[in-house]
Design a protein around this motif. Structure first.
Motif, PDB file in Angstrom:
ATOM      1  N   GLY A   1       0.667  -1.328   0.145  1.00 43.57           N
ATOM      2  CA  GLY A   1      -0.007   0.253   0.105  1.00 43.57           C
ATOM      3  C   GLY A   1       0.652   0.885   0.390  1.00 43.57           C
ATOM      4  O   GLY A   1       2.015   1.484   0.292  1.00 43.57           O
ATOM      5  N   TRP A   2       0.368   2.286  -0.751  1.00 43.96           N
ATOM      6  CA  TRP A   2       0.896   3.327  -0.874  1.00 43.96           C
ATOM      7  C   TRP A   2      -0.100   4.455   0.259  1.00 43.96           C
ATOM      8  O   TRP A   2      -0.859   4.281   0.000  1.00 43.96           O
ATOM      9  CB  TRP A   2       0.889   4.151  -2.042  1.00 43.96           C
ATOM     10  N   PHE A   3       0.926   5.183   1.258  1.00 44.48           N
ATOM     11  CA  PHE A   3       0.063   6.225   1.895  1.00 44.48           C
ATOM     12  C   PHE A   3       0.521   7.477   2.619  1.00 44.48           C
ATOM     13  O   PHE A   3       2.032   7.470   1.728  1.00 44.48           O
ATOM     14  CB  PHE A   3      -0.975   5.625   3.752  1.00 44.48           C
ATOM     15  N   ARG A   4      -0.483   8.633   2.643  1.00 43.96           N
ATOM     16  CA  ARG A   4       0.637  10.005   2.797  1.00 43.96           C
ATOM     17  C   ARG A   4      -0.084  10.250   3.748  1.00 43.96           C
ATOM     18  O   ARG A   4      -0.797   9.407   4.507  1.00 43.96           O
ATOM     19  CB  ARG A   4       0.191  10.595   1.700  1.00 43.96           C
ATOM     20  N   GLN A   5       1.077  11.385   4.514  1.00 46.68           N
ATOM     21  CA  GLN A   5      -0.040  11.994   5.567  1.00 46.68           C
ATOM     22  C   GLN A   5       0.989  13.650   5.599  1.00 46.68           C
ATOM     23  O   GLN A   5       2.575  13.469   5.785  1.00 46.68           O
ATOM     24  CB  GLN A   5       1.219  11.444   6.754  1.00 46.68           C
ATOM     25  N   ALA A   6       0.094  14.773   5.624  1.00 46.33           N
ATOM     26  CA  ALA A   6       0.387  16.079   5.533  1.00 46.33           C
ATOM     27  C   ALA A   6       0.222  16.114   6.789  1.00 46.33           C
ATOM     28  O   ALA A   6      -0.117  15.649   7.748  1.00 46.33           O
ATOM     29  CB  ALA A   6      -1.137  16.631   4.511  1.00 46.33           C
ATOM     30  N   PRO A   7       1.296  17.553   7.090  1.00 46.70           N
ATOM     31  CA  PRO A   7       1.128  17.554   8.001  1.00 46.70           C
ATOM     32  C   PRO A   7      -0.029  17.568   8.759  1.00 46.70           C
ATOM     33  O   PRO A   7      -0.832  18.307   8.493  1.00 46.70           O
ATOM     34  CB  PRO A   7       1.919  19.304   8.441  1.00 46.70           C
ATOM     35  N   GLY A   8      -0.189  17.925  10.058  1.00 45.87           N
ATOM     36  CA  GLY A   8      -1.537  18.071  10.728  1.00 45.87           C
ATOM     37  C   GLY A   8      -2.307  17.452  10.500  1.00 45.87           C
ATOM     38  O   GLY A   8      -4.219  17.366  10.706  1.00 45.87           O
ATOM     39  N   GLU A   9      -1.892  16.077   9.806  1.00 44.37           N
ATOM     40  CA  GLU A   9      -3.472  15.501   8.816  1.00 44.37           C
ATOM     41  C   GLU A   9      -3.014  14.196   9.186  1.00 44.37           C
ATOM     42  O   GLU A   9      -2.500  13.834   9.803  1.00 44.37           O
ATOM     43  CB  GLU A   9      -3.125  16.015   7.682  1.00 44.37           C
ATOM     44  N   GLU A  10      -4.418  13.052   9.073  1.00 39.21           N
ATOM     45  CA  GLU A  10      -4.199  12.188   9.655  1.00 39.21           C
ATOM     46  C   GLU A  10      -3.843  11.093   8.477  1.00 39.21           C
ATOM     47  O   GLU A  10      -3.870  11.687   7.344  1.00 39.21           O
ATOM     48  CB  GLU A  10      -5.468  11.244   9.570  1.00 39.21           C
ATOM     49  N   ARG A  11      -3.224   9.962   8.988  1.00 39.05           N
ATOM     50  CA  ARG A  11      -2.132   9.246   7.648  1.00 39.05           C
ATOM     51  C   ARG A  11      -3.256   8.470   6.336  1.00 39.05           C
ATOM     52  O   ARG A  11      -4.549   8.581   7.438  1.00 39.05           O
ATOM     53  CB  ARG A  11      -2.003   7.991   8.445  1.00 39.05           C
ATOM     54  N   GLU A  12      -3.367   8.785   5.324  1.00 39.39           N
ATOM     55  CA  GLU A  12      -4.502   8.090   4.301  1.00 39.39           C
ATOM     56  C   GLU A  12      -4.207   7.210   3.560  1.00 39.39           C
ATOM     57  O   GLU A  12      -3.119   7.582   2.914  1.00 39.39           O
ATOM     58  CB  GLU A  12      -5.214   9.533   3.464  1.00 39.39           C
ATOM     59  N   GLY A  13      -4.859   6.144   2.909  1.00 41.45           N
ATOM     60  CA  GLY A  13      -4.055   5.161   2.358  1.00 41.45           C
ATOM     61  C   GLY A  13      -4.701   5.458   0.630  1.00 41.45           C
ATOM     62  O   GLY A  13      -5.272   6.122   0.635  1.00 41.45           O
ATOM     63  N   VAL A  14      -3.479   5.732  -0.149  1.00 41.53           N
ATOM     64  CA  VAL A  14      -3.403   5.990  -1.543  1.00 41.53           C
ATOM     65  C   VAL A  14      -3.752   4.959  -2.604  1.00 41.53           C
ATOM     66  O   VAL A  14      -4.560   5.237  -3.336  1.00 41.53           O
ATOM     67  CB  VAL A  14      -2.684   7.103  -1.667  1.00 41.53           C
ATOM     68  N   SER A  15      -3.190   3.794  -2.562  1.00 44.52           N
ATOM     69  CA  SER A  15      -3.166   2.668  -3.995  1.00 44.52           C
ATOM     70  C   SER A  15      -2.572   2.086  -3.204  1.00 44.52           C
ATOM     71  O   SER A  15      -1.764   1.880  -1.838  1.00 44.52           O
ATOM     72  CB  SER A  15      -2.365   3.444  -4.871  1.00 44.52           C
TER      73      SER A  15
END
Length: 128
Positions: free
Chosen positions: A35-49
């Motif tokens: 899985g690829w996940f991403r996390q922006a500053p101040g945000e929760e980690r989210e699954g991308v693909s």
């Protein structure tokens, strides 16, 4: 020892493209969903693909459908995330993660809690 190493992040203008790589070592992709996940500053980690251990099943979060493509090269034991038409809201730290699966399964886990091994991340910044 199972290891994941991401690369390919950087600074790109809106509308541009990047290809992220997730190099796996210590295991075969044919036994793991990635899985690829991403996390922006101040945000929760989210699954991308996600891509299954068979490589035949893939899935994307709605926000990136039609713009991102996940793929893999078994010979190189590497998973890629091709990101096109990038938007400022795609700016985040991107991580790849691995989840043990039966050999050549079409199942794609989606929850970050399902993934036991993680890379160190690569930063993607979309800005003019």
């Amino acid at each position: 020892q199972l290891q994941l190493v991401e690369s390919g992040g950087g600074l790109v203008q809106p509308g541009g493209s990047l290809r992220l790589s997730c190099a796996a070592s210590g295991f075969s992709l044919e036994y793991y969903a990635i899985g690829w996940f991403r996390q922006a500053p101040g945000e929760e980690r989210e699954g991308v693909s996600y891509i299954s251990s068979s490589g035949h099943a893939t899935d994307y979060v709605d926000a990136v459908k039609g713009r991102f493509t996940i793929s893999r090269d078994i010979a190189k034991n590497t998973v890629y995330l091709q990101m096109n038409s990038l938007k400022p809201e795609d700016t985040a730290e991107y991580y790849c993660a691995a989840d043990r699966q039966p050999y050549y399964s079409d199942y794609t886990p989606h929850s970050s809690a399902d993934f036991s091994s993680w890379g160190q991340g690569t930063q993607v910044t979309v800005s003019s």
